[in-house]
Structure formats: structure tokens, C-alpha cells
Design a protein around this motif. Sequence first.
Motif, mmCIF file in Angstrom:
data_model
loop_
_atom_site.group_PDB
_atom_site.id
_atom_site.type_symbol
_atom_site.label_atom_id
_atom_site.label_comp_id
_atom_site.label_asym_id
_atom_site.label_seq_id
_atom_site.Cartn_x
_atom_site.Cartn_y
_atom_site.Cartn_z
ATOM 1 N N SER A 100 0.787 -1.013 -0.004
ATOM 2 C CA SER A 100 0.052 0.131 0.008
ATOM 3 C C SER A 100 0.826 1.056 0.146
ATOM 4 C CB SER A 100 -0.987 -0.153 1.175
ATOM 5 O OG SER A 100 -0.124 0.115 2.172
ATOM 6 N N CYS A 101 2.041 1.087 0.289
ATOM 7 C CA CYS A 101 2.936 2.252 0.502
ATOM 8 C C CYS A 101 3.475 2.673 -0.921
ATOM 9 C CB CYS A 101 4.255 2.151 1.418
ATOM 10 S SG CYS A 101 5.603 0.917 0.578
ATOM 11 N N ILE A 102 3.287 1.882 -2.030
ATOM 12 C CA ILE A 102 3.733 2.371 -3.364
ATOM 13 C C ILE A 102 2.919 2.386 -4.372
ATOM 14 C CG2 ILE A 102 6.137 1.660 -2.863
ATOM 15 C CD1 ILE A 102 5.819 -1.014 -4.281
ATOM 16 N N ALA A 103 1.575 2.067 -4.112
ATOM 17 C CA ALA A 103 0.410 2.102 -5.295
ATOM 18 C C ALA A 103 -0.938 2.537 -4.514
ATOM 19 C CB ALA A 103 0.621 0.730 -5.924
ATOM 20 N N ALA A 104 -1.782 2.479 -5.661
ATOM 21 C CA ALA A 104 -3.229 2.739 -4.965
ATOM 22 C C ALA A 104 -3.987 2.024 -6.096
ATOM 23 C CB ALA A 104 -3.556 4.177 -5.078
ATOM 24 N N PRO A 105 -5.274 1.848 -5.773
ATOM 25 C CA PRO A 105 -6.127 1.052 -6.852
ATOM 26 C C PRO A 105 -6.399 2.236 -8.156
ATOM 27 C CG PRO A 105 -6.941 1.001 -4.625
ATOM 28 C CD PRO A 105 -6.077 1.798 -4.500
ATOM 29 N N VAL A 106 -6.542 1.413 -8.986
ATOM 30 C CA VAL A 106 -6.939 2.309 -10.398
ATOM 31 C C VAL A 106 -8.537 2.010 -10.990
ATOM 32 C CG1 VAL A 106 -4.281 2.519 -11.201
ATOM 33 C CG2 VAL A 106 -5.731 0.428 -11.872
ATOM 34 N N SER A 107 -9.026 1.015 -10.231
ATOM 35 C CA SER A 107 -10.509 0.788 -10.733
ATOM 36 C C SER A 107 -11.308 1.765 -9.804
ATOM 37 C CB SER A 107 -10.708 -0.637 -10.396
ATOM 38 O OG SER A 107 -10.399 -0.881 -9.181
ATOM 39 N N ASP A 108 -12.458 2.163 -10.356
ATOM 40 C CA ASP A 108 -13.389 3.095 -9.690
ATOM 41 C C ASP A 108 -13.767 2.594 -8.122
ATOM 42 O OD1 ASP A 108 -13.292 4.824 -11.654
ATOM 43 O OD2 ASP A 108 -15.369 4.078 -12.372
ATOM 44 N N ASP A 109 -13.688 1.302 -8.158
ATOM 45 C CA ASP A 109 -14.012 0.756 -6.811
ATOM 46 C C ASP A 109 -13.166 -0.515 -6.413
ATOM 47 O OD1 ASP A 109 -16.787 1.737 -6.026
ATOM 48 O OD2 ASP A 109 -17.087 0.852 -8.171
ATOM 49 N N ALA A 110 -12.775 -0.727 -5.320
ATOM 50 C CA ALA A 110 -11.763 -1.835 -4.786
ATOM 51 C C ALA A 110 -12.244 -2.262 -3.463
ATOM 52 C CB ALA A 110 -10.427 -1.256 -4.912
ATOM 53 N N ARG A 111 -12.076 -3.581 -3.090
ATOM 54 C CA ARG A 111 -12.294 -4.044 -1.835
ATOM 55 C C ARG A 111 -10.985 -4.524 -1.504
ATOM 56 N NH1 ARG A 111 -18.220 -7.400 -2.060
ATOM 57 N NH2 ARG A 111 -19.094 -5.265 -1.437
ATOM 58 N N ILE A 112 -10.451 -4.042 -0.391
ATOM 59 C CA ILE A 112 -9.130 -4.237 0.075
ATOM 60 C C ILE A 112 -9.043 -4.991 1.448
ATOM 61 C CG2 ILE A 112 -6.867 -3.038 0.630
ATOM 62 C CD1 ILE A 112 -7.028 -2.790 -2.249
ATOM 63 N N VAL A 113 -8.216 -5.955 1.821
ATOM 64 C CA VAL A 113 -7.762 -6.378 3.108
ATOM 65 C C VAL A 113 -6.589 -5.737 3.592
ATOM 66 C CG1 VAL A 113 -7.687 -8.499 4.366
ATOM 67 C CG2 VAL A 113 -9.331 -8.322 2.735
ATOM 68 N N TYR A 114 -6.574 -5.219 4.448
ATOM 69 C CA TYR A 114 -5.387 -4.452 4.968
ATOM 70 C C TYR A 114 -4.654 -5.270 6.210
ATOM 71 C CZ TYR A 114 -7.211 -1.891 9.155
ATOM 72 O OH TYR A 114 -7.807 -1.559 10.212
ATOM 73 N N ASN A 115 -3.434 -5.000 6.679
ATOM 74 C CA ASN A 115 -2.942 -5.803 7.842
ATOM 75 C C ASN A 115 -2.516 -7.188 7.361
ATOM 76 O OD1 ASN A 115 -2.116 -5.358 10.135
ATOM 77 N ND2 ASN A 115 -4.118 -5.448 11.325
ATOM 78 N N LEU A 116 -2.220 -7.590 6.085
ATOM 79 C CA LEU A 116 -1.802 -8.600 5.577
ATOM 80 C C LEU A 116 -0.357 -9.174 6.058
ATOM 81 C CD1 LEU A 116 -2.636 -10.646 3.009
ATOM 82 C CD2 LEU A 116 -4.244 -8.997 3.928
ATOM 83 N N LYS A 117 0.413 -8.128 6.956
ATOM 84 C CA LYS A 117 1.504 -8.515 7.419
ATOM 85 C C LYS A 117 1.250 -9.783 8.277
ATOM 86 C CE LYS A 117 2.130 -5.490 11.405
ATOM 87 N NZ LYS A 117 3.074 -4.622 11.924
ATOM 88 N N HIS A 118 -0.008 -10.262 8.805
ATOM 89 C CA HIS A 118 -0.040 -11.131 9.857
ATOM 90 C C HIS A 118 -0.401 -12.479 8.939
ATOM 91 C CE1 HIS A 118 -0.253 -8.442 13.116
ATOM 92 N NE2 HIS A 118 -0.984 -7.885 12.501
ATOM 93 N N LEU A 119 -0.451 -12.339 7.525
ATOM 94 C CA LEU A 119 -0.634 -13.538 7.008
ATOM 95 C C LEU A 119 0.661 -14.284 6.845
ATOM 96 C CD1 LEU A 119 -2.508 -15.074 4.554
ATOM 97 C CD2 LEU A 119 -1.042 -13.672 2.794
ATOM 98 N N PRO A 120 0.736 -15.780 7.132
ATOM 99 C CA PRO A 120 1.909 -16.478 7.249
ATOM 100 C C PRO A 120 2.972 -15.932 5.834
ATOM 101 C CG PRO A 120 0.220 -17.621 8.183
ATOM 102 C CD PRO A 120 -0.455 -16.572 7.422
ATOM 103 N N GLU A 121 2.359 -16.121 4.886
ATOM 104 C CA GLU A 121 3.382 -16.002 3.575
ATOM 105 C C GLU A 121 3.959 -14.542 3.705
ATOM 106 O OE1 GLU A 121 0.184 -17.272 3.638
ATOM 107 O OE2 GLU A 121 -0.160 -17.960 1.537
ATOM 108 N N VAL A 122 3.236 -13.662 4.240
ATOM 109 C CA VAL A 122 3.778 -12.258 4.180
ATOM 110 C C VAL A 122 4.899 -12.055 5.383
ATOM 111 C CG1 VAL A 122 3.249 -9.841 4.255
ATOM 112 C CG2 VAL A 122 1.949 -11.287 3.052
#
Length: 127
Positions: A100-122
Amino acid sequence: PLVEFLNFEVLEDHGWALEDDDLFEKAADANLRSSDFGRFYVDPNDTLLEAAEKNGFAWPFACRGGACTNCAVAVVEGEMPSPASHILPPDLTEKGIRLSCIAAPVSDDARIVYNLKHLPEVSELLL
Ligand code: FES
């Protein structure tokens, strides 16, 4: 773009998964805190992280330069570019994970789950 967001920790608390088709509908019915689920607009030229901050939300970050993955989000709906210079491996970007620090959605609408740093792969990439 109008972003609808959800905190990944809520998924963990409720036993929901990123792949759930009705994830945001379940979230809408769950009486969540306004910091965990809601909407905001992203101004042109702002990154998603900057837009969240302008709207009063404290989303995780550290480097603000694509180098640490603390700011990772999952794009559940919509389009968000993945600039070339960043630390995410291709298997995560293919799953819709973005920084999220280097990009933003380009579509009119977006659904985003944040705090993915808690996902094991991340979290194993966290610096
Ligand atoms: Fe470090 Fe975004 S804050 S990659």
C-alpha cells in the motif's frame, strides 16, 4: 477510487478466509469497528497508505518504499498496480497481494484487506 477495506485480523478472529466469496458481505453484517471495516476515497496521486492515513486510519507500515512488506494488503476486488521495484515475490503478487505504500487502486471501486503482514506467507518476508 472508492475503497472498501477490512482488517485481516477480523478474518482471523471470525475464521473467515481471503478466498470467501461473501467476505465483505459478512463483514458488513458483523457490526465491526470503523477502523476494521469501512470506506474511503483515494485522491489522485496518493498511495493507498497515504489515503488511509488522510482518512484517519493507522495502517501498518515501516519503510514506505516497497522494501519491507509491513504495509501489505490483499486486493479482493478491483485493480491495483504492482510497481516493479518491490520486495514481494511473484507468487504473492499473483494472489493479489500488493504494497500500500507504493501504489493505489486504479479501478473506480476496490475491496482491500489490509494488515496482511499477519498472513504467514507475508510475515516470513517482514524486515
Ligand atoms: Fe515497507 Fe510498504 S512500508 S513495503
